[in-house]
Design an enzyme around this catalytic site. Structure first.
Site, PDB file in Angstrom:
ATOM      1  N   LYS A  25       0.830  -1.303   0.078  1.00 34.26           N
ATOM      2  CA  LYS A  25      -0.169  -0.138   0.076  1.00 34.26           C
ATOM      3  C   LYS A  25       0.883   1.275   0.041  1.00 34.26           C
ATOM      4  CE  LYS A  25      -4.290  -2.201   1.881  1.00 34.26           C
ATOM      5  NZ  LYS A  25      -4.850  -2.635   3.341  1.00 34.26           N
TER       6      LYS A  25
ATOM      7  N   LYS B  10     -10.693  -4.858  -5.247  1.00 36.29           N
ATOM      8  CA  LYS B  10     -11.479  -3.809  -5.464  1.00 36.29           C
ATOM      9  C   LYS B  10     -10.902  -2.651  -6.163  1.00 36.29           C
ATOM     10  CE  LYS B  10     -14.051  -4.587  -0.927  1.00 36.29           C
ATOM     11  NZ  LYS B  10     -13.209  -4.405   0.287  1.00 36.29           N
TER      12      LYS B  10
ATOM     13  N   LYS C 118      -3.968 -10.721  -7.444  1.00 33.88           N
ATOM     14  CA  LYS C 118      -5.366 -11.521  -6.867  1.00 33.88           C
ATOM     15  C   LYS C 118      -6.465 -10.433  -7.441  1.00 33.88           C
ATOM     16  CE  LYS C 118      -5.440  -8.674  -2.796  1.00 33.88           C
ATOM     17  NZ  LYS C 118      -6.281  -8.511  -1.535  1.00 33.88           N
TER      18      LYS C 118
END
Ligand code: AMP
Length: 316
Positions: free
Chosen positions: A111, A197, A194
């Site tokens: 992140k 969102k 993966k």
């Protein structure tokens, strides 16, 4: 009875990764264990800070929880910020968590790399808040996808340190859980990594996607030039399509395409058409329930505002 706790961040619409990695197990477990499922709106603040969107997202995740089969009469469903005792425990656990180990967490590094201008302290201590979410209920099982494995290991470390310092066996050690043998990682449609969102519009199939959208996304999925020899190893992007096929299609269909791959007769167009159709068949009843529920705001409010059905042991 064993306790189960898990949650999903309210950062956007839920997708097949959330369903097969987490929600599917929530729905099964609610009939077997004492279950607590929350909407992680505080965790969402680490990366999403628009107040209007945040509120909308909480409602949207709640709708999706219920549409997927979570039953507020069976499991305790709550919004993370409605249980402020979690933050008390988070503060205490923060004294047992070390900067070095937090900085090494894979999710933090990822992140921080993606949003170098928003490396806030909440992002760094995300695993501590997650440990508090789990330990406040003294949960044993945490149904999550494979990406959460490291966070569970950290939660066990924090629990052990707390027990060692203050009181032996105060917190049970929580473990990541899946009904299969292994934790699940649902791949995205863009060939690597993966399903997520916020990994690009064509990466994820959302539970709210209509038929056409699903078809379009699947037909655009990355493929290669086809197998060069019989029974060869599949490249990553093709393996991913088969992983998805395994989740939504029946075993005969999967076997059919496995055989086609092995004898070099596979046509990716056919594989994608079948995958899209099976995804549509899977998503349609969930989407229809979401639409139904969204017409019933009073019911959603009632569920959201319900105080925890089972009293939480207030710690300390
Ligand atoms: P998040 O959306 O990051 O809050 O994740 C909520 C839950 O969904 C966690 O248990 C994740 O492990 C799970 N999850 C999210 N994406 C995937 C994926 N692609 N495959 C498996 N599990 C996933």
């Amino acid at each position: 009875m064993e306790k189960v706790l898990s949650g999903i961040r309210s950062t956007g619409q839920l997708h097949l990764g959330n369903y097969f990695g987490a929600l599917r197990n929530f729905v099964k477990l609610q009939h077997e264990k004492e279950c607590y499922f929350f909407i992680a709106n505080v965790h969402a603040l680490t990366t999403h800070n628009d107040p209007v969107q945040l509120r909308e997202s909480v409602k949207s995740v709640l709708t999706e929880y219920i549409a997927c089969g979570l039953d507020p009469d069976v499991a305790a469903i709550y919004i993370q910020s409605d249980l402020p005792e979690t933050y008390e425990l988070y503060t205490l656990l923060n004294m047992l968590a070390y900067k070095g180990e937090l900085e090494k967490t894979v999710s933090f590094k990822e992140k921080a790399r993606k949003s170098p201008n928003n490396v806030n302290a909440g992002l760094l201590t995300y695993p501590v808040l997650m440990a508090a979410d789990i330990l406040i209920h003294r949960a044993h099982k945490v149904p999550v996808g494979k990406d959460q494995e490291q966070h569970l290991e950290m939660a066990r470390n924090f629990a052990q340190r707390f027990n060692h310092r203050y009181e032996e066996d105060f917190f049970p050690e929580p473990f990541a859980f899946n009904f299969g043998d292994e934790l699940v990682k649902v791949p995205g449609l863009d060939g690597n990594g993966k399903m997520g969102k916020s990994e690009g519009v064509n990466n994820a199939i959302f539970l709210r996607d209509d038929d056409q959208t699903i078809q379009k996304k699947v037909m655009k999925a990355k493929t290669d030039g086809g197998p060069q020899s019989e029974n060869s190893e599949k490249p990553e992007e093709i393996k991913n399509l088969f992983t998805l096929l395994n989740l939504v299609s029946n075993t005969d269909t999967v076997q059919f395409f496995e055989d086609k791959w092995n004898d070099c007769g596979i046509r990716y167009g056919d594989l994608k058409k079948q995958l899209a159709q099976d995804m549509i068949n899977f998503v349609t009843p969930i989407r229809e329930k979401i639409v139904d529920l969204e017409q019933n705001d009073a019911l959603l409010q009632k569920i959201a505002r319900r105080v925890l059905k089972k009293p939480v042991q207030v710690l300390m």
